[in-house]
Motif scaffolding. Structure first.
Motif, PDB file in Angstrom:
ATOM      1  N   UNK A 189       0.838  -1.188   0.000  1.00 42.45           N
ATOM      2  CA  UNK A 189       0.000   0.000   0.000  1.00 42.45           C
ATOM      3  C   UNK A 189       0.879   1.247   0.000  1.00 42.45           C
ATOM      4  N   UNK A 190       0.278   2.380   0.359  1.00 40.19           N
ATOM      5  CA  UNK A 190       0.997   3.649   0.431  1.00 40.19           C
ATOM      6  C   UNK A 190       0.162   4.650   1.224  1.00 40.19           C
ATOM      7  N   UNK A 191       0.840   5.699   1.660  1.00 39.96           N
ATOM      8  CA  UNK A 191       0.175   6.869   2.245  1.00 39.96           C
ATOM      9  C   UNK A 191      -0.415   6.603   3.638  1.00 39.96           C
ATOM     10  N   UNK A 192      -1.330   7.440   4.058  1.00 38.22           N
ATOM     11  CA  UNK A 192      -1.730   7.495   5.460  1.00 38.22           C
ATOM     12  C   UNK A 192      -2.776   6.478   5.879  1.00 38.22           C
ATOM     13  N   UNK A 193      -3.575   5.967   4.937  1.00 36.38           N
ATOM     14  CA  UNK A 193      -4.733   5.169   5.346  1.00 36.38           C
ATOM     15  C   UNK A 193      -4.375   3.889   6.102  1.00 36.38           C
ATOM     16  N   UNK A 194      -3.332   3.154   5.722  1.00 40.08           N
ATOM     17  CA  UNK A 194      -2.978   1.975   6.516  1.00 40.08           C
ATOM     18  C   UNK A 194      -2.691   2.299   7.981  1.00 40.08           C
ATOM     19  N   UNK A 195      -2.083   3.446   8.242  1.00 35.80           N
ATOM     20  CA  UNK A 195      -1.824   3.849   9.631  1.00 35.80           C
ATOM     21  C   UNK A 195      -3.137   4.100  10.376  1.00 35.80           C
ATOM     22  N   UNK A 196      -4.097   4.713   9.679  1.00 35.41           N
ATOM     23  CA  UNK A 196      -5.422   4.928  10.288  1.00 35.41           C
ATOM     24  C   UNK A 196      -6.097   3.604  10.606  1.00 35.41           C
ATOM     25  N   UNK A 197      -5.884   2.615   9.756  1.00 38.02           N
ATOM     26  CA  UNK A 197      -6.472   1.300   9.992  1.00 38.02           C
ATOM     27  C   UNK A 197      -5.840   0.611  11.200  1.00 38.02           C
ATOM     28  N   UNK A 198      -4.568   0.877  11.451  1.00 34.91           N
ATOM     29  CA  UNK A 198      -3.954   0.375  12.685  1.00 34.91           C
ATOM     30  C   UNK A 198      -4.570   1.080  13.886  1.00 34.91           C
ATOM     31  N   UNK A 199      -4.726   2.389  13.804  1.00 33.00           N
ATOM     32  CA  UNK A 199      -5.301   3.145  14.922  1.00 33.00           C
ATOM     33  C   UNK A 199      -6.707   2.667  15.262  1.00 33.00           C
ATOM     34  N   UNK A 200      -7.444   2.218  14.265  1.00 31.73           N
ATOM     35  CA  UNK A 200      -8.830   1.789  14.493  1.00 31.73           C
ATOM     36  C   UNK A 200      -8.969   0.286  14.701  1.00 31.73           C
ATOM     37  N   UNK A 201      -7.853  -0.433  14.746  1.00 29.81           N
ATOM     38  CA  UNK A 201      -7.881  -1.842  15.091  1.00 29.81           C
ATOM     39  C   UNK A 201      -8.119  -2.809  13.955  1.00 29.81           C
ATOM     40  N   UNK A 202      -8.187  -2.326  12.711  1.00 32.32           N
ATOM     41  CA  UNK A 202      -8.439  -3.210  11.575  1.00 32.32           C
ATOM     42  C   UNK A 202      -7.165  -3.844  11.039  1.00 32.32           C
ATOM     43  N   UNK A 203      -6.054  -3.173  11.199  1.00 25.04           N
ATOM     44  CA  UNK A 203      -4.743  -3.696  10.840  1.00 25.04           C
ATOM     45  C   UNK A 203      -3.857  -3.601  12.081  1.00 25.04           C
ATOM     46  N   UNK A 204      -2.685  -4.221  12.011  1.00 25.78           N
ATOM     47  CA  UNK A 204      -1.831  -4.282  13.191  1.00 25.78           C
ATOM     48  C   UNK A 204      -0.495  -3.566  13.045  1.00 25.78           C
ATOM     49  N   UNK A 205      -0.002  -3.417  11.814  1.00 24.55           N
ATOM     50  CA  UNK A 205       1.332  -2.842  11.644  1.00 24.55           C
ATOM     51  C   UNK A 205       1.495  -2.256  10.248  1.00 24.55           C
ATOM     52  N   UNK A 206       2.359  -1.237  10.165  1.00 26.64           N
ATOM     53  CA  UNK A 206       2.730  -0.629   8.882  1.00 26.64           C
ATOM     54  C   UNK A 206       4.226  -0.370   8.897  1.00 26.64           C
ATOM     55  N   UNK A 207       4.908  -0.791   7.845  1.00 21.81           N
ATOM     56  CA  UNK A 207       6.298  -0.387   7.613  1.00 21.81           C
ATOM     57  C   UNK A 207       6.274   0.620   6.478  1.00 21.81           C
ATOM     58  N   UNK A 208       6.832   1.807   6.737  1.00 26.88           N
ATOM     59  CA  UNK A 208       6.774   2.882   5.746  1.00 26.88           C
ATOM     60  C   UNK A 208       8.170   3.383   5.425  1.00 26.88           C
ATOM     61  N   UNK A 209       8.281   4.144   4.329  1.00 29.40           N
ATOM     62  CA  UNK A 209       9.594   4.447   3.753  1.00 29.40           C
ATOM     63  C   UNK A 209       9.524   5.758   2.988  1.00 29.40           C
ATOM     64  N   UNK A 210      10.588   6.554   3.097  1.00 29.69           N
ATOM     65  CA  UNK A 210      10.753   7.768   2.289  1.00 29.69           C
ATOM     66  C   UNK A 210       9.660   8.802   2.563  1.00 29.69           C
ATOM     67  N   UNK A 211       9.422   9.079   3.858  1.00 33.14           N
ATOM     68  CA  UNK A 211       8.402  10.047   4.258  1.00 33.14           C
ATOM     69  C   UNK A 211       9.028  11.383   4.637  1.00 33.14           C
ATOM     70  N   UNK A 212       8.183  12.409   4.689  1.00 32.52           N
ATOM     71  CA  UNK A 212       8.542  13.729   5.173  1.00 32.52           C
ATOM     72  C   UNK A 212       7.803  13.998   6.485  1.00 32.52           C
ATOM     73  N   UNK A 213       8.236  14.986   7.285  1.00 33.71           N
ATOM     74  CA  UNK A 213       7.547  15.256   8.555  1.00 33.71           C
ATOM     75  C   UNK A 213       6.050  15.488   8.420  1.00 33.71           C
TER      76      UNK A 213
END
Length: 254
Positions: A180-204
């Motif tokens: 995947x990409x971008x912010x939505x997978x992180x939101x899915x972790x916050x809401x309990x639907x997913x458990x982890x995200x490894x991300x790469x090449x981000x800005x603040x």
């Protein structure tokens, strides 16, 4: 204005600016290329302008750092803006782009909003305030073992090209994997639907608003060494439902 009031205002601002984004979604639009070869559109720029104007109205003089127009002001407190996180998704009609707004103090995120305008989902959270989805409290899953984890691998093409050994370990990790990409997978972790995200090449502006929501929901978001994120962190991040799961991710990527 206290942190709770700031979070309420941030949600109001991004909700209002959603109309700017959606007025351009799935319609013909000119695309420009930035120096880093990433795409930018009039929708990105108009949305950031709308958010900046609202912030300047309610918080005159406070610093703002945005993806499209850089930083204005120099202060201990700063708002951080990504008007369209996932411009490539936006351009291809995929409704998984988000709008990110965060508030940073001494370089660390205090609150964040992940607004998904095409999905009509607004995730919000702040230090000591908990996290919500459209006003309803949310929490991470509590998954403590990587073997059981539902794992998102963001920016897999870049990872495969630049960190092939890490990518080869990730692609067989967890109980379920999604590229995947971008912010939505992180939101899915916050809401309990997913458990982890490894991300790469981000800005603040990509990771700080998101980290505030994840942490407020009971999760952890750090760099690849397990260090808490600040405005000076590198662009490699880990998001996990629990500290135990985070520790396994740190070991895996290193």
């Amino acid at each position: 204005m206290d942190l709770k009031q700031r979070l309420e205002l941030a949600q109001m601002i991004v909700t209002s600016a959603s109309g700017v984004v959606m007025s351009h979604f799935r319609k013909p639009i000119d695309v420009m290329t930035k120096p880093d070869e990433s795409p930018v559109t009039i929708a990105d720029q108009a949305t950031e302008r709308a958010i900046r104007l609202a912030l300047e109205k309610h918080h005159p003089g406070e610093a703002i750092c945005g993806e499209e127009f850089g930083q204005t002001g120099d202060a201990r407190d700063m708002w951080i803006v990504d008007p369209i996180d996932g411009t490539r998704s936006f351009l291809t009609g995929l409704p998984l782009f988000g709008m990110l707004l965060g508030y940073v103090r001494d370089g660390a995120a205090q609150l964040g909003v992940i607004n998904m305008p095409a999905l009509q989902e607004r995730y919000a959270g702040g230090h000591g305030l908990g996290a919500t989805l459209n006003g309803t409290p949310i929490a991470t899953s509590g998954c403590a073992r990587l073997a059981d984890a539902r794992l998102f691998i963001n920016e897999g093409d870049k990872l495969a090209a630049q960190e092939p050994e890490v990518f080869s370990r990730l692609i067989v990790a967890g109980s379920l994997r999604r590229l995947s990409a971008d912010c939505y997978p992180h939101a899915l972790v916050a809401s309990g639907h997913a458990d982890a995200v490894v991300d790469f090449d981000l800005q603040p502006y990509d990771y700080l608003p998101v980290s505030a929501v994840v942490e407020a929901a009971g999760g952890r978001m750090t760099d690849w060494q397990g260090k808490l994120l600040t405005i000076n962190s590198g662009g490699r991040t880990l998001t996990a439902a629990t500290p135990e799961l985070l520790a396994e991710l740190v070991a895996l990527v290193n």
